[in-house]
Write a protein that holds these residues in place. Structure first.
Motif, PDB file in Angstrom:
ATOM      1  N   HIS A  26      58.257  39.260  10.887  1.00  0.00           N
ATOM      2  CA  HIS A  26      57.121  39.698  10.068  1.00  0.00           C
ATOM      3  C   HIS A  26      56.818  38.716   8.927  1.00  0.00           C
ATOM      4  CE1 HIS A  26      60.187  42.257   7.613  1.00  0.00           C
ATOM      5  NE2 HIS A  26      59.855  41.229   6.867  1.00  0.00           N
ATOM      6  N   HIS A  51      63.981  41.684  -0.497  1.00  0.00           N
ATOM      7  CA  HIS A  51      62.573  41.285  -0.640  1.00  0.00           C
ATOM      8  C   HIS A  51      62.215  40.939  -2.076  1.00  0.00           C
ATOM      9  CE1 HIS A  51      62.077  42.718   3.505  1.00  0.00           C
ATOM     10  NE2 HIS A  51      61.168  41.769   3.512  1.00  0.00           N
ATOM     11  N   ASP A  91      63.575  34.678   4.140  1.00  0.00           N
ATOM     12  CA  ASP A  91      63.377  35.757   5.119  1.00  0.00           C
ATOM     13  C   ASP A  91      63.001  35.147   6.467  1.00  0.00           C
ATOM     14  OD1 ASP A  91      62.601  38.054   6.511  1.00  0.00           O
ATOM     15  OD2 ASP A  91      61.440  38.877   4.831  1.00  0.00           O
ATOM     16  N   TRP A 120      68.292  36.711   7.380  1.00  0.00           N
ATOM     17  CA  TRP A 120      68.026  35.857   6.231  1.00  0.00           C
ATOM     18  C   TRP A 120      68.974  34.666   6.216  1.00  0.00           C
ATOM     19  CZ3 TRP A 120      64.494  37.876   2.508  1.00  0.00           C
ATOM     20  CH2 TRP A 120      64.112  39.202   2.736  1.00  0.00           C
ATOM     21  N   HIS A 147      53.412  41.709   4.320  1.00  0.00           N
ATOM     22  CA  HIS A 147      54.838  41.629   3.992  1.00  0.00           C
ATOM     23  C   HIS A 147      55.154  42.453   2.737  1.00  0.00           C
ATOM     24  CE1 HIS A 147      58.500  38.686   4.252  1.00  0.00           C
ATOM     25  NE2 HIS A 147      58.857  39.951   4.318  1.00  0.00           N
TER      26      HIS A 147
END
Ligand code: MN
Length: 208
Positions: free
Chosen positions: A171, A86, A167, A133, A31
């Motif tokens: 992934h 992120h 998130d 998100w 990630h």
């Protein structure tokens, strides 16, 4: 965020395995080092020939999409949003965090109880269809509210202050939980960085 071009890959504030057993080291490695670093690299290459955009902070760049030349706008928003979201997500987690009585108090005031808040946040994260998100944000009225974001959309154009971002791209959980998004969401609540959340909340209140 006050970073400007060229963007650098910010290291995690904890080890890859720091969030175990809730979020596994292999997921954190891919990630951070692959997905997030990929957004940083693409953003830099998009801005390479755009001097006026290079001088802007990441916040300024994302808050007002109209100023980005049309031919690169979507790519800048996707990759810049990926960087912005992120950083909030990674720093919004910590191996051990017990603080922030103020933020907890505000959550109880706004949502009725901590359990209700977790329930609402979890619901938003489950309901976000496809990649995206769930976010706890501070709105312009100084209220804590939960919003859903698609892909790498950010809260900046709406003038919202992000407190916590969760998130829910595959992934973020597929290596450990496969399709079981709810299991991952339940795990996230164990690794919330309350001190960081309270810091963002207080800065947001001070700005409004
Ligand atoms: Mn992600």
């Amino acid at each position: 965020m006050n970073q400007t071009y060229p963007y650098i890959v910010q290291p995690l504030n904890y080890a890859y395995d720091g969030l175990e057993p809730h979020i596994d080291a292999r997921t954190m490695y891919y990630h951070h080092d692959k997905h997030y670093a990929g957004y940083v690299g693409k953003l830099n290459s998009l801005l390479k020939e755009h001097k006026q955009l290079q001088r802007m902070t990441l916040n300024e760049l994302l808050a007002d999409p109209e100023q980005i030349p049309e031919e690169i706008r979507t790519d800048v928003l996707n990759n810049g949003g990926g960087v912005f979201n992120h950083l909030l997500y990674f720093d919004g987690m910590a191996p051990e965090s017990y603080g922030s009585p103020l933020l907890r108090e505000k959550l109880i005031e706004q949502f009725g109880s901590m359990e209700n808040w977790r329930c609402e946040m979890s619901k938003a994260a489950m309901e976000q269809f496809g990649s995206g998100w769930a976010a706890l944000v501070l709105n312009e009225q100084g209220e804590l509210v939960i919003v859903k974001l698609s892909n790498q959309e950010t809260v900046l154009p709406e003038g919202l202050v992000p407190i916590f971002l969760l998130d829910v791209w595959e992934h973020a959980y597929y290596l450990k939980h496969q399709n079981r998004r709810q299991d991952y969401i339940d795990s996230w609540f164990y690794v919330i960085n309350w001190e960081e959340g309270e810091k963002r909340y207080l800065e947001g209140i001070a700005m409004s």
